[in-house]
Each structure stands twice: as C-alpha cells, then as structure tokens.
Design an enzyme around this catalytic site. Structure first.
Site, PDB file in Angstrom:
ATOM      1  NE  ARG A  57      -3.400  -0.004  -0.163  1.00 57.70           N
ATOM      2  CZ  ARG A  57      -4.494  -0.548   0.327  1.00 57.70           C
ATOM      3  NH1 ARG A  57      -5.180   0.060   1.247  1.00 57.70           N
ATOM      4  NH2 ARG A  57      -4.932  -1.696  -0.134  1.00 57.70           N
ATOM      5  CB  THR A  58       3.438   2.495   2.317  1.00 58.00           C
ATOM      6  OG1 THR A  58       2.574   2.403   3.438  1.00 58.00           O
ATOM      7  CG2 THR A  58       4.310   3.734   2.455  1.00 58.00           C
ATOM      8  CE  LYS A  86      24.676 -11.862  -3.971  1.00 60.15           C
ATOM      9  NZ  LYS A  86      25.088 -11.157  -5.197  1.00 60.15           N
ATOM     10  NE  ARG A 107       6.260  -0.094   6.163  1.00 63.95           N
ATOM     11  CZ  ARG A 107       5.033   0.365   6.297  1.00 63.95           C
ATOM     12  NH1 ARG A 107       4.666   1.466   5.672  1.00 63.95           N
ATOM     13  NH2 ARG A 107       4.151  -0.273   7.030  1.00 63.95           N
ATOM     14  CG  HIS A 135       3.716   5.561   8.365  1.00 65.94           C
ATOM     15  ND1 HIS A 135       4.200   6.128   7.204  1.00 65.94           N
ATOM     16  CD2 HIS A 135       2.978   4.489   7.980  1.00 65.94           C
ATOM     17  CE1 HIS A 135       3.758   5.428   6.167  1.00 65.94           C
ATOM     18  NE2 HIS A 135       3.030   4.429   6.614  1.00 65.94           N
TER      19      HIS A 135
END
Lengths: 309, 309, 309
Positions: A57-58, A86, A107, A135
């Site tokens: 969504r974001t 890695k 995020r 947020h």
C-alpha cells in the site's frame, strides 16, 4: 527557496504547525493543477525505494504519487530477496540507492533507521514507516484529510479506536495532532492501550482520555479514526473474541454519530468497519487514501524543487 | 553511424582498446550533459531485463541508467517466479522479450547464454553477467573508474585481492586489462587462486604474479581491487577463519598504500573493507558505483542511437 | 466520442462483430504510427495491475503496450506477497488501485471477478484473464492475428488442438469466433474435451466438430491454434504419455498443411510445437505475440481517450 527543499522527512515531530499548514496549502494547489502541469513538477526525477518491511500500500502510494508528477520509481520492494541477503549493511545499501535516485523512500522495522539513513545519504530521505512510532507521511495524509473534510483541526473531538499499542500510525497521528488544540479519546481493549513510555511525550501536547468502550464516545466525536486489531496481538483467542465485536463500526454506530462527523482508517481494512458503512457520507477512508497520493506528491514536489511548484 | 549501434555486448573480450577508449570518451560526455539533455537520449525506449540469477544491484544499475536517459525498464527480475517455471525455453523467452523491448539485458548462470540469446533476438542483447567469466558492463565500469581516477591505465600496478576463483568480475576485469600495459598482482588464499584454465588466456595479454599475502604488495599498488570472499567457498570453516582476517582492508593497510592509490570493490561489500576506510581519499568504490550508472547509460545510448549522443 | 471510451473490457462476449472490426482498424493504425506519435496517446497515464494469479507474459504484454503509448504501469504482480495477505477484500484493493491509476488490469482465478471489480472501480477495468473462460484481450489478439495474416476471418476452417477443457484462452477465442462464419474443428484427448456446459452457448454461434485425431484434419485447416497440454491435468501419467505425442506439431505435420495455412499458439509453448517449425512460413505465434502488444496498446488508447487516437 521553499523551506522543504532538499530536507529529509524523518519524523512528524520535526514539523511545526506552520510547516504542516504550508504543506496543506501546497497540497490544495497540487490537487487543483491539471495533470499535464503536475507532470512537470518532478519530470525525469527518480524515486528510490528501500522496503525492509513489505508494504504494498505505502509503496504504491509513493509510486503513483511520483508518477503523477512526472517522475519514476525504482528500488527494492522486499529486501529479503536482494543483495542484502548477502549481508550488505543498511549504510551501503542507502549509499548506493542515493546514487541511483534523486530521493530515497525507506521502510524499516527499526526505530532510528531513517535518521541513520539520512546521515549517510547525499539525497533527501523520506521515512515510509519505521519502528514503533514513525510514519510521518501517513500522519500528514491523515491531518490533511481531517483539515480538508472538517475545514479545521483545532477544536475537534477525535476518537482513535483499535490497536493503540502496536499501531505505528496512531503514534504518528498523535504527535501530529500535538500541534493543534484537539480533544482526543483513545479507545482500545485493555491489553492494547497506548504504550506508557509514549504517553508522557504525547501528554505534553494533547489532552486525551483513555477508555475501552467505543459506544461511550461515539456521539460526541467529530472524527473517528479506526485501526485494525490484529488477532495475533492477543495472548489467547478467547480474549480476542471477547473484544472483537465491540470495535466493529457498523451502520448502528454510524447512526449514533454526529451528522457531520467523519470516519477515517489508514487501510487496509479487514472487518473493523462494515462495508455497509462505505456508502454513508461519514465514510472518508477512501478519500483519505486519495489525499495520501496528493500529500505524497506534494512532499516529493517540495523536497525536489528549490522553488517548490 | 557510431560503431556500437545495434551491437550486442556479450563479452569484454570483444572490445578493442580503441573501442574501450571511445566508450570512456562518451561516458565523459554523458556525465557532462545536464539531466534534461540526457533524458532525450533514449526517450521512449524500453529496456527489457531477464534475470535468471537474481542481482538487485546490477538490475537497479541498469534501471537507473535507463531512467536517466529517458527510457523505461520492464522485465523479470527473478525468473523462477515466472512463466518459465512452466518450462518455457530461454530461446522463446528471449524472442518474446525482444518483442516487448528495444534492448535486452540478460543475466544467466550459464556461459554462452548471452551469445545464444543474441543470435535469437532481433534486438541488441547486453550480458549482465553470465557463467563464470563474463560481466562486460562491470569490467567497463571498473576500467572507466581506473582511467578516471588515475588519469591513465597503462603503466599502473594493480592488485586484485579476494576470491579469484569464483569471482566472475575478476575474469572480466583481467580480460579488459589485457588491452593495457599493466602490472597485475593476484592475491588470494591458496584454495581461491585464479582458475588454471583461464590463466593461459590471460597470460597472453597481461603480466601477473600470484601471491597469498596482501601485505607484501600493498605499498607498491596504484589500484587495489577488493572482492568478497564467501565463507561457503571453503571446504571447512577452520580454513576460512585462517585466511579471513588477512584480506580485510583496514586503516592500517591503507596507511601503507601509496598516497594516490585507489581502492575499488564491485560491491556489495560485507567486511572485506572496514567502514573506517570509506572516509579515506583512497576509497573509490562508491564513486565506482556511480560511474557504473554512467557507463551503462553510455552503452545503452550508443547501442540504441545510430548517431550516438 | 469513440464508443470504447471509459468502457470496461470484461468479456469477449460483450463485443459485437462491428466493434471487433473497429478495434482491428484501430490496431492497423496503431502499428502504422511512428513511435513518437504513439507515445502521445497515453502520455502520463498510469495503468494499475492487480494479478491474483501470476502471469508474467500477460503482465509484460500490458506493461510494454502501455510504455509504447507513453504511459506507465504500477501494481501488484503477485498478490500473495501483498497487503491482501492481511486479508483485504478484492473490493477494497480495487478501490485503492482505482485511486492510484487511470485504468485497472485485473487477473483473477474466479469467474465474475472482473465484472465485480468494474462495478466498484471508478476507472475502467480490463480483464486480463479470469476464471475458466474469460481472457478477452487474448481473444482480440488472436482474432486480429487471424484477420491480419489471412486477410479475413469469415469462411476459414480453424482447428483448435490441445487442452480444450481447462484452457481459458480457447473459450474466449471460441466466443469471439462466434461473430464470424467459421468452421471449427476441436481436437483433443477424450479427457480434455471442451466442457459440455459451455458447448451449448458456443453451438449457438459456431459450427464445430470434435475429434481426437489431429492428422484427420491437418490438411484442410486454414488456421491451426495449438494450446499446451499440461501433464498435471491427467489422472495418471500413463494416459498422458499415450496422447502426448499425437499433439506435437512437427515439420511432418506442417508438410501436410495447406501452403497458406497459419499456426498460432497463445504461448508459453513447451513442446507442443517443435522448434523446427519456428522457421516455417506457417509459424505465426511470435507474430501473434507482437500483435498482442499492439492490440493491447489499442484497447488502452481507445479506453483512455475520449476521441480515440
């Protein structure tokens, strides 16, 4: 020069009321532009996203915002399937993405990750959700929606219901609301009350009461902000089932609300709000999602253009 | 007509010194263009990528390069989650992607895969890494970085350290260096020495010595090219632990290097280079990543434009 | 105003012969445009895709079509790795994607999903495959290929061979052919015959015969449409092996075909058509894939522009 140019967007706490209002005014302008004007704003610019925690969504909200202002997006939507497997450090990944793009959208599960990234990156960093509290673009979206739909924020009675313990969105919204003179009702099951380590900070700026009963407050609210209660947050299912029903917003509850009250939700919604409510004039959560596209486009446009747009 | 127009980029061995120098000159020009001029170069063109072996870094490098010159990218970043799971042949997948795009970028585990693809595709094919030896765009990026930072390649003493057996990058770089008059030191654990089947070819064009000790050469090098040593390459952990420390480049080693020497790394880096080194003026690996974006943009621009840019 | 403007594309059954012919004429025009003219058609428009069932081929076909007419694409290519995992309804996901984009492209396992989505979405919805029967853009691509390569559809003898029970493509093609005066031969193993609940509808518009032997019809066909037989459709492997060979189209079968007959396949192909056939002049399946890009670009262009292009 606009004051947001080349600035990071890390925490809603970094924004003053005056700055928020400027962003709202710019968002109003963004909405009024026609699509060909809008596409000039970040023409040829590239947004680089790094999602250490998947959030379709974001990510799509940023992607569509950037596309609407003429830019493009690239990046890693699920870092577990990338080079970082890695063992590459966040610092190195951020450095590289800041070479590949004009602005970074990060995020991450950890608090402080975006602040750390912003110190490493040559390009501005936008926090698209980090740790337990932050947020900022969601908070700006939420505040803009309230402002737009209620014509003001000061003086409103705002109820926030659901999982107040784990919902990152709730904390960002509360910190954002701290700039305004609002009256807040926090409504949640006992076990999902707002975390006590955060209430100290929030109380400095906001009057709020806590309660477990949505019905007690429903008729006095101007804004009802609903969040999802995740089953897995409860120690046992029985406790979950006990509280579950009492936080579902249905037509009956809407009937008790003030005529001009609005209902918001950061989405995705499961069953916290019955679909029958979607058609009421109070339901503004899809409108809120649309504003999210415009507020993000605005933030990108301001950050990437010395003279704004 | 520019000589790279519509040509495949399959192996660094296909490039003469003269051609490499032309690419470097074009890259210089690419860097000097302003971003709106750059966006005209491949405006509306589409890059199609087929990654049979995931490599986020290489994919994003191409993606950002293409975006910077006005084009867009589409494709499959991890072929295991695609139609080819249904058993479609490489040939068919390549044919289809050559319909969907103007240029193909292929990454594959097998030697010869890109050559094969180029015979099938109507559109030019760029090898983004195949088999054990070939990664031509990485080699061009590496050579360009050396040229740019040292103002020349001929006459340099170049140390390459780390996993020389399995590192595809190392082979491509060595074949590329074969066009120049350089003095190469290969430094690796005994078990990760360069493969003997390749040394025959490399020796034809390059003087190199092999050694296990980085310290013995550190003070004479103009360029130190560091690669990752993967733990899983060692038969037992003990052997790994034995050699591990001796190939970590830290401040102490940098102190022994010539003042104007440079340190490169194809990235991602794990701990082969201490982060304390990042701040030294010798550290050029992030610069190298940036040059990678420009060299790739240059190769795309030359391949897709009859008259270059 | 063009009649396709802002209309959903849900089922091939919704298209009249006249409408199909208009789309074919527009596709002819689309092919003739030069690439810079084409890029103006959906400049700055955004396609949002929602794939509940992964299909790299179809997704890339839309993606490249949209890119060729100047638009961009965003969305979710594999919904299982997205927010909907958290349990979001199709309705909510569609509503949000209709905010983020100008047109929706939906792929879903369930019949009726696209019709449902179109009722929810403010933006036009294109069905990119749903349930057991519908894949309208594939049918339009197939019909266009026949028209283009045979100069007509009426009067043709068309053989469809392979898995006629589970192949969604076959049903859409048959419904589309129902608009024309064609003679159809359905050829399949006994256990993979066309479903009897569909034959009623199809028979209303089309004369067809059913058979198990490809050889019996090969010399009379104008069009041979081959589909994949999936091993996993058979109750036991023995039965699979029994029929397998008889549906592989090789040079020997092509030799028996009419000189000007054409061979089509929706792709991906496994071994239903030998690669030796690719070089024959009858093989048109890669051409068909290319037409797929143009028919999709045409449908997008018509749907998103009031006055067509």
């Amino acid at each position: 020069m606009n004051e947001f140019y080349n600035k990071d967007i890390i925490s809603i706490k970094d924004f003053s009321k005056d700055q928020l209002e400027k962003i709202f005014t710019s968002t109003d302008k963004m909405i009024q532009l026609d699509s060909s004007q809008r596409r000039e704003i970040c023409k040829g610019k590239t947004l680089g996203y790094l999602f250490y925690e998947p959030s379709t969504r974001t990510r799509l909200s940023f992607d569509s915002a950037m596309a609407s202002i003429g830019g493009n997006s690239l990046g890693i939507s699920n870092i577990s399937s990338s080079s970082t497997q890695k063992g590459e450090s966040l610092a190195d990944t951020v450095k590289i993405m800041s070479i590949y793009s004009d602005i970074l959208v990060l995020r991450h599960t950890l608090d402080g990750s975006s602040r750390f990234a912003s110190e490493i990156s040559d390009k501005p960093v936008i926090n698209a959700g980090s740790g337990t509290e932050e947020h900022p673009t969601q908070a700006i979206q939420d505040l803009y929606t309230i402002k737009k739909e209620k014509k003001k924020i000061d003086g409103l009675k705002i109820g926030i219901v659901g999982d107040l313990k784990y919902g990152r969105t709730v904390y960002s919204l509360l910190y954002g609301l701290g700039n305004y003179d609002v009256d807040v009702r926090l409504i949640s099951p006992e076990s999902l009350r707002i975390r006590s380590d955060s209430t100290y900070d929030i109380k400095k700026n906001i009057d709020f009461t806590e309660s477990t009963k949505l019905e007690d407050h429903i008729d006095e609210l101007d804004v009802l902000y609903v969040t999802r209660i995740q089953k897995e947050r409860f120690p046992d299912e029985e406790e979950y089932l006990k509280v579950k029903g009492s936080y579902v917003v249905g037509q009956d509850l809407v009937n008790q609300m003030k005529d001009d009250s609005i209902i918001l939700h950061p989405l995705p919604r499961i069953d916290e709000i019955s679909t029958e409510v979607d058609k009421t004039k109070n339901a503004k959560y899809f409108q809120q999602a649309e504003y999210g596209k415009y507020t993000r486009a605005t933030l990108l446009g301001l950050t990437l253009n010395e003279n704004g747009f």
